[in-house]
Design a protein around this motif. Structure first.
Motif, PDB file in Angstrom:
ATOM      1  N   LEU A  11      49.121 -48.296 -26.625  1.00  0.00           N
ATOM      2  CA  LEU A  11      49.487 -48.077 -27.888  1.00  0.00           C
ATOM      3  C   LEU A  11      50.623 -47.777 -28.540  1.00  0.00           C
ATOM      4  O   LEU A  11      51.197 -47.349 -28.122  1.00  0.00           O
ATOM      5  CB  LEU A  11      48.209 -46.545 -28.792  1.00  0.00           C
ATOM      6  CG  LEU A  11      48.434 -45.547 -29.600  1.00  0.00           C
ATOM      7  CD1 LEU A  11      47.778 -46.746 -30.717  1.00  0.00           C
ATOM      8  CD2 LEU A  11      47.687 -44.055 -29.761  1.00  0.00           C
ATOM      9  N   LEU A  12      50.955 -48.517 -29.788  1.00  0.00           N
ATOM     10  CA  LEU A  12      51.854 -48.705 -29.998  1.00  0.00           C
ATOM     11  C   LEU A  12      51.781 -47.634 -31.208  1.00  0.00           C
ATOM     12  O   LEU A  12      51.584 -47.473 -32.579  1.00  0.00           O
ATOM     13  CB  LEU A  12      52.614 -49.077 -31.209  1.00  0.00           C
ATOM     14  CG  LEU A  12      53.893 -49.159 -31.343  1.00  0.00           C
ATOM     15  CD1 LEU A  12      54.934 -49.639 -30.423  1.00  0.00           C
ATOM     16  CD2 LEU A  12      53.902 -51.003 -32.244  1.00  0.00           C
ATOM     17  N   ASP A  13      52.157 -45.586 -31.656  1.00  0.00           N
ATOM     18  CA  ASP A  13      51.465 -45.641 -32.117  1.00  0.00           C
ATOM     19  C   ASP A  13      52.675 -45.103 -33.478  1.00  0.00           C
ATOM     20  O   ASP A  13      53.423 -45.304 -33.340  1.00  0.00           O
ATOM     21  CB  ASP A  13      51.667 -43.671 -32.012  1.00  0.00           C
ATOM     22  CG  ASP A  13      50.443 -43.005 -32.087  1.00  0.00           C
ATOM     23  OD1 ASP A  13      49.925 -43.258 -33.580  1.00  0.00           O
ATOM     24  OD2 ASP A  13      50.297 -41.867 -31.510  1.00  0.00           O
ATOM     25  N   ALA A  14      51.773 -43.989 -34.458  1.00  0.00           N
ATOM     26  CA  ALA A  14      52.665 -44.165 -36.097  1.00  0.00           C
ATOM     27  C   ALA A  14      52.948 -42.649 -35.472  1.00  0.00           C
ATOM     28  O   ALA A  14      52.498 -41.520 -34.599  1.00  0.00           O
ATOM     29  CB  ALA A  14      51.712 -44.147 -36.697  1.00  0.00           C
ATOM     30  N   ASN A  15      54.648 -42.770 -36.115  1.00  0.00           N
ATOM     31  CA  ASN A  15      55.375 -40.843 -35.884  1.00  0.00           C
ATOM     32  C   ASN A  15      54.885 -39.566 -36.625  1.00  0.00           C
ATOM     33  O   ASN A  15      55.396 -38.803 -36.102  1.00  0.00           O
ATOM     34  CB  ASN A  15      56.398 -41.484 -36.477  1.00  0.00           C
ATOM     35  CG  ASN A  15      56.952 -42.660 -34.804  1.00  0.00           C
ATOM     36  OD1 ASN A  15      56.746 -42.233 -34.163  1.00  0.00           O
ATOM     37  ND2 ASN A  15      58.054 -43.271 -35.405  1.00  0.00           N
ATOM     38  N   GLU A  16      53.921 -39.997 -37.986  1.00  0.00           N
ATOM     39  CA  GLU A  16      53.648 -38.796 -38.586  1.00  0.00           C
ATOM     40  C   GLU A  16      52.881 -38.613 -38.103  1.00  0.00           C
ATOM     41  O   GLU A  16      51.713 -38.266 -37.307  1.00  0.00           O
ATOM     42  CB  GLU A  16      52.465 -39.821 -39.480  1.00  0.00           C
ATOM     43  CG  GLU A  16      51.607 -38.631 -40.514  1.00  0.00           C
ATOM     44  CD  GLU A  16      52.735 -37.976 -41.520  1.00  0.00           C
ATOM     45  OE1 GLU A  16      52.872 -36.452 -41.342  1.00  0.00           O
ATOM     46  OE2 GLU A  16      54.394 -38.681 -41.658  1.00  0.00           O
ATOM     47  N   PHE A  35      37.955 -51.770 -25.981  1.00  0.00           N
ATOM     48  CA  PHE A  35      36.636 -50.589 -27.379  1.00  0.00           C
ATOM     49  C   PHE A  35      37.275 -49.567 -26.780  1.00  0.00           C
ATOM     50  O   PHE A  35      37.281 -48.352 -27.316  1.00  0.00           O
ATOM     51  CB  PHE A  35      35.279 -50.931 -27.372  1.00  0.00           C
ATOM     52  CG  PHE A  35      35.198 -51.962 -28.063  1.00  0.00           C
ATOM     53  CD1 PHE A  35      36.072 -52.752 -28.697  1.00  0.00           C
ATOM     54  CD2 PHE A  35      34.105 -53.434 -27.757  1.00  0.00           C
ATOM     55  CE1 PHE A  35      35.531 -54.064 -29.913  1.00  0.00           C
ATOM     56  CE2 PHE A  35      33.906 -54.265 -27.725  1.00  0.00           C
ATOM     57  CZ  PHE A  35      34.429 -54.563 -28.975  1.00  0.00           C
ATOM     58  N   ALA A  36      37.138 -48.676 -25.818  1.00  0.00           N
ATOM     59  CA  ALA A  36      37.423 -47.599 -25.176  1.00  0.00           C
ATOM     60  C   ALA A  36      39.103 -46.989 -25.733  1.00  0.00           C
ATOM     61  O   ALA A  36      39.257 -46.241 -25.993  1.00  0.00           O
ATOM     62  CB  ALA A  36      37.213 -47.908 -23.820  1.00  0.00           C
ATOM     63  N   ASP A  37      39.781 -47.852 -25.563  1.00  0.00           N
ATOM     64  CA  ASP A  37      41.095 -48.007 -25.558  1.00  0.00           C
ATOM     65  C   ASP A  37      41.223 -47.455 -27.400  1.00  0.00           C
ATOM     66  O   ASP A  37      42.012 -47.041 -28.293  1.00  0.00           O
ATOM     67  CB  ASP A  37      42.586 -49.194 -25.185  1.00  0.00           C
ATOM     68  CG  ASP A  37      43.356 -48.343 -23.779  1.00  0.00           C
ATOM     69  OD1 ASP A  37      42.539 -47.956 -24.067  1.00  0.00           O
ATOM     70  OD2 ASP A  37      43.121 -49.756 -23.656  1.00  0.00           O
ATOM     71  N   ILE A  38      40.372 -48.662 -28.167  1.00  0.00           N
ATOM     72  CA  ILE A  38      40.545 -48.660 -29.990  1.00  0.00           C
ATOM     73  C   ILE A  38      39.724 -46.603 -30.232  1.00  0.00           C
ATOM     74  O   ILE A  38      40.673 -46.803 -31.576  1.00  0.00           O
ATOM     75  CB  ILE A  38      39.901 -50.066 -30.216  1.00  0.00           C
ATOM     76  CG1 ILE A  38      40.626 -50.990 -29.929  1.00  0.00           C
ATOM     77  CG2 ILE A  38      39.382 -49.333 -31.758  1.00  0.00           C
ATOM     78  CD1 ILE A  38      40.114 -52.463 -30.368  1.00  0.00           C
ATOM     79  N   MET A  39      38.666 -46.680 -29.347  1.00  0.00           N
ATOM     80  CA  MET A  39      38.236 -45.763 -29.996  1.00  0.00           C
ATOM     81  C   MET A  39      38.719 -44.265 -29.921  1.00  0.00           C
ATOM     82  O   MET A  39      38.974 -43.531 -29.981  1.00  0.00           O
ATOM     83  CB  MET A  39      37.088 -45.547 -29.252  1.00  0.00           C
ATOM     84  CG  MET A  39      35.872 -46.846 -29.711  1.00  0.00           C
ATOM     85  SD  MET A  39      34.337 -46.628 -28.486  1.00  0.00           S
ATOM     86  CE  MET A  39      34.331 -46.742 -27.456  1.00  0.00           C
ATOM     87  N   SER A  40      39.525 -44.241 -28.734  1.00  0.00           N
ATOM     88  CA  SER A  40      40.620 -43.400 -28.304  1.00  0.00           C
ATOM     89  C   SER A  40      41.752 -43.481 -28.886  1.00  0.00           C
ATOM     90  O   SER A  40      42.677 -42.104 -29.493  1.00  0.00           O
ATOM     91  CB  SER A  40      40.872 -43.122 -27.094  1.00  0.00           C
ATOM     92  OG  SER A  40      40.099 -43.458 -26.095  1.00  0.00           O
ATOM     93  N   SER A  41      42.209 -44.469 -29.590  1.00  0.00           N
ATOM     94  CA  SER A  41      43.713 -44.518 -30.275  1.00  0.00           C
ATOM     95  C   SER A  41      42.882 -43.326 -31.988  1.00  0.00           C
ATOM     96  O   SER A  41      44.077 -43.115 -32.432  1.00  0.00           O
ATOM     97  CB  SER A  41      44.050 -45.848 -30.408  1.00  0.00           C
ATOM     98  OG  SER A  41      44.354 -46.263 -28.798  1.00  0.00           O
ATOM     99  N   ILE A  42      41.904 -43.940 -32.558  1.00  0.00           N
ATOM    100  CA  ILE A  42      41.432 -43.741 -34.319  1.00  0.00           C
ATOM    101  C   ILE A  42      40.956 -42.576 -33.620  1.00  0.00           C
ATOM    102  O   ILE A  42      40.493 -41.491 -35.262  1.00  0.00           O
ATOM    103  CB  ILE A  42      40.382 -45.299 -34.455  1.00  0.00           C
ATOM    104  CG1 ILE A  42      40.911 -45.981 -34.298  1.00  0.00           C
ATOM    105  CG2 ILE A  42      40.259 -44.185 -35.567  1.00  0.00           C
ATOM    106  CD1 ILE A  42      40.479 -47.570 -34.777  1.00  0.00           C
ATOM    107  N   GLY A  43      40.348 -42.004 -32.442  1.00  0.00           N
ATOM    108  CA  GLY A  43      39.734 -40.946 -32.372  1.00  0.00           C
ATOM    109  C   GLY A  43      38.017 -41.289 -32.748  1.00  0.00           C
ATOM    110  O   GLY A  43      37.173 -39.797 -33.315  1.00  0.00           O
ATOM    111  N   LEU A  44      37.342 -42.026 -32.615  1.00  0.00           N
ATOM    112  CA  LEU A  44      36.268 -42.597 -32.781  1.00  0.00           C
ATOM    113  C   LEU A  44      35.163 -42.309 -31.583  1.00  0.00           C
ATOM    114  O   LEU A  44      35.721 -41.930 -30.540  1.00  0.00           O
ATOM    115  CB  LEU A  44      36.315 -43.734 -33.415  1.00  0.00           C
ATOM    116  CG  LEU A  44      36.328 -44.176 -34.462  1.00  0.00           C
ATOM    117  CD1 LEU A  44      36.568 -46.119 -34.917  1.00  0.00           C
ATOM    118  CD2 LEU A  44      35.722 -43.710 -35.438  1.00  0.00           C
ATOM    119  N   ALA A  45      33.719 -41.744 -31.763  1.00  0.00           N
ATOM    120  CA  ALA A  45      32.564 -41.372 -30.618  1.00  0.00           C
ATOM    121  C   ALA A  45      31.879 -42.633 -31.028  1.00  0.00           C
ATOM    122  O   ALA A  45      31.008 -41.928 -32.742  1.00  0.00           O
ATOM    123  CB  ALA A  45      32.963 -40.069 -30.774  1.00  0.00           C
TER     124      ALA A  45
END
Length: 673
Positions: A434-439, A495-505
């Protein structure tokens, strides 16, 4: 064995008082031994409405109900012997006086007092007794207790017997549990023979003399269904059924009622004296099924016309044979789909209507609510279910398909629970890619770009707004979730990384305020492969979080296919059509045209141009059902649906068109190849 120690006692001790009680005292004071519970219980059963029936809990008084049923059962026994065609039952307006009358042959008048006041008096003790064709008699009364117990626990019991053979009638009136007895003289009669009993239950015994009209009516109608051809009257209402218990199943649900079988089985056996006799077993099983219901199965069953509320051997055997036969039939399909069928998958929403008529049934008690095992009945049920279920399954492929869907749904729910547990762990884990946003304070302002390949994420890294824009790269094409189990989706690392990055379950709704990114943007190449990736991602998010589309959270960033350098600056074109229109403009002069084969070839300025937009192309959904159907067509296991779609190019008419069209174009190119 010698007693070594003697307990010290006084000179004289008080002994237990030994008493002898007569039948009347014992029956009235220990009525539960004969008729069951003398208290009101809550019973799960049904009552009859005008033309249907209603399943509900009723206040049921076992002892009071059985006392009346014993008189009705005597009439049914006479019907089994071929002597009764009509049974009349009346309940007085105050609910206290019950009258039961049949048109059988009666019995010898000299036996009237004994039949109604003495235990162990009756005509059905000889289990080996056969009819003129050598068949064992089939009966309910076996112990000589029922009618006399009813009489001894009644305030008033009046019996009139018209004996067919002697052509004489006589009436006995037993008052206060037969403490007082009045009788008429024997006399000739005109009209039909038979037995008429009028009674009022004892207030001293039952506390309440009122008989429940609704439940008595239910018992009469039950008897009519169990004995097709036998006419019943209850307070002048007539009940006569020709198809028997199958008509009861139709009354439950006329649309789904089906007959598994209605067969007779005859076996040669020996009686207790060793003589050869014949035993006939009649077996009826009908079913109804409610596909929308996940409720536990219902069992309506009778043995020799009496309701077996507590089930017993016939319940257990028929239910197990039904379950095992269907499981065996679906075993290969279940194994292919990696499913394990459980009993409730097969039984939920089912109602079984079971009728058994047999010689010498044995119950756990005088209340006859639970049948015990019978070897010949077991043999009959094995044959009956083997034959009946073969035909039943042949006619009910739709039901079998529904059972598989129910198993899939159950498995899905189990997987969703697992997904929820994994999601909690996933939220705490750092995603390396993940290349995260700083906010940090208001994450609703943040957008996550899902990019095609590491080269794209490299361009995104240098061109993004680091405060509010993050990114994650895909390796190749994502999984088609329509052809995968939830477990397989959870095990997919991307998909596990995408869900973790967004906070989806999976299994939990997506709430923008609770997510790490409120805007999910697909950023893929502007070619067929890029379109295919967009559709696979769309399918992933729509399958598990369709609400994200309703909120406009899922978007597509269209990368420019051409970078055109002009005398007035660089202009970006997303398609060939845009480029052609640009070429004919008179107000600009084109210096250079650069075609981007993919995101990795785009200049940093082009990336900044793409990312500078406030909003991108939202994937909107106006008709959720149509969109779900379209995605199932494009990505489901049924290939024929896709073939039909490719033939009819005008089929697509939903708001997911822009996304699905990319997948459709790819499918067409593959088909041409």
């Amino acid at each position: 064995m010698a007693v070594e120690e003697v307990k010290r006692r006084g000179a004289k001790v008080k002994e237990a008082l030994i008493e002898s009680k007569d039948q009347r005292w014992h029956c009235r004071n220990r009525v539960t031994l004969v008729f069951g519970s003398n208290d009101i219980e809550e019973l799960d059963t049904y009552v009859y409405t005008t033309d249907s029936l209603e399943f509900k809990k009723v206040n049921f008084h076992q002892a009071k109900s059985k006392a009346i049923e014993e008189i009705l059962d005597n009439c049914i026994d006479e019907f089994y012997r071929g002597h009764v065609t009509e049974i009349h039952c009346n309940l007085s307006p105050d609910g206290k006086v019950v009258t039961v009358q049949d048109n059988g042959i009666g019995f010898p008048l000299a036996k009237m007092k004994d039949v109604y006041t003495e235990f162990r008096t009756g005509s059905k003790f000889k289990d080996e007794e056969v009819d003129d064709k050598g068949f064992l008699y089939r009966t309910l009364g076996q112990n000589g207790l029922g009618a006399s117990a009813t009489c001894l626990t009644s305030d008033m019991f009046k019996a009139t017997v018209r004996h067919y053979n002697s052509k004489k009638e006589q009436t006995y009136e037993f008052i206060d549990g037969a403490l007082k007895i009045h009788k008429t003289k024997e006399k000739p009669f005109k009209g039909p023979s038979g037995v008429r009993v009028e009674l009022t239950l004892a207030k001293e015994v039952y506390k309440n003399q009122v008989v429940d009209k609704e439940l008595l009516r239910k018992r009469i109608i039950d008897l009519a269904y169990n004995n097709p051809g036998l006419t019943f009257y209850f307070n002048d209402e007539k009940y006569l059924y020709k198809k028997g218990l199958f008509e009861l199943a139709q009354r439950i649900d006329g649309t789904t009622a089906q007959l598994i079988g209605d067969e007779k089985f005859v076996y040669e056996t020996t009686n207790i004296k060793g003589a050869k006799v014949k035993a006939q077993y009649d077996v009826h099983v009908s079913v109804t099924f409610d596909k929308k219901s996940d409720d536990k199965e219902r069992m309506i069953s009778f043995v020799n016309s009496t309701p077996t509320y507590d089930g017993g051997f016939h319940h257990d055997r028929i239910k197990r044979l039904y379950i095992n036969t269907i499981k065996d039939k679906l075993e290969r399909t279940a194994k292919k789909d990696k499913l394990t069928l459980v009993d409730n998958d097969v039984l939920a929403g089912m109602t079984f209507v079971i009728g058994i008529v047999m010689p010498n049934p044995r119950f756990e008690s005088q209340t006859k609510r639970k049948l015990v095992r019978d070897a010949l009945l077991e043999k009959a049920l094995e044959t009956f279910m083997a034959d009946g279920m073969t035909k039943f399954m042949r006619k009910n492929q739709e039901l079998l398909d529904h059972i598989m869907e129910r198993a899939k749904s159950r498995q899905r729910m189990m997987d969703l629970k697992d997904a929820s547990k994994l999601a909690k762990k996933g939220k705490k884990q750092r995603v390396e890619k993940l290349l995260d946003a700083n906010e940090r304070k208001d994450r609703t302002k943040c957008a996550l770009f899902i990019c095609e390949g590491d080269s794209a994420i490299g361009g995104l890294r240098s061109a993004r707004d680091k405060m509010y824009q993050g990114g994650i790269a895909l390796k190749g094409k994502p999984m088609n979730v329509s052809q995968a189990s939830i477990k397989e989706v959870l095990e997919n690392q991307e998909f596990a990384d995408i869900m973790s990055s967004i906070g989806l379950a999976i299994g939990q709704k997506a709430e923008a305020q609770e997510l790490r990114f409120s805007k999910i943007v697909f950023l893929a190449d502007s070619d067929v492969d890029g379109g295919h990736i967009n559709t696979l991602l769309t399918n992933f998010f729509f399958t598990f979080w369709p609400e994200m589309f309703e909120k406009g959270m899922i978007q597509i960033a269209k990368a420019p296919l051409f970078e055109v350098v002009t005398d007035k600056g660089t202009i970006y074109c997303e398609s060939t059509d845009e480029l052609e229109k640009l070429k004919v403009r008179k107000d600009i002069k084109i210096k250079e045209i650069m075609r981007n084969k993919g995101l990795g070839e785009m200049s940093q300025e082009a990336f900044k141009h793409v990312l500078s937009r406030k909003d991108f192309t939202k994937i909107s959904v106006k008709d959720m059902s149509a969109s779900k159907s379209m995605l199932e067509t494009c990505f489901g296991k049924e290939s024929q649906l896709r073939k039909d779609l490719l033939i009819d190019s005008d089929e697509i008419d939903v708001d997911l068109t822009n996304v699905i069209a990319g997948n459709k174009a790819k499918k067409k190119s593959e088909a041409r190849a």
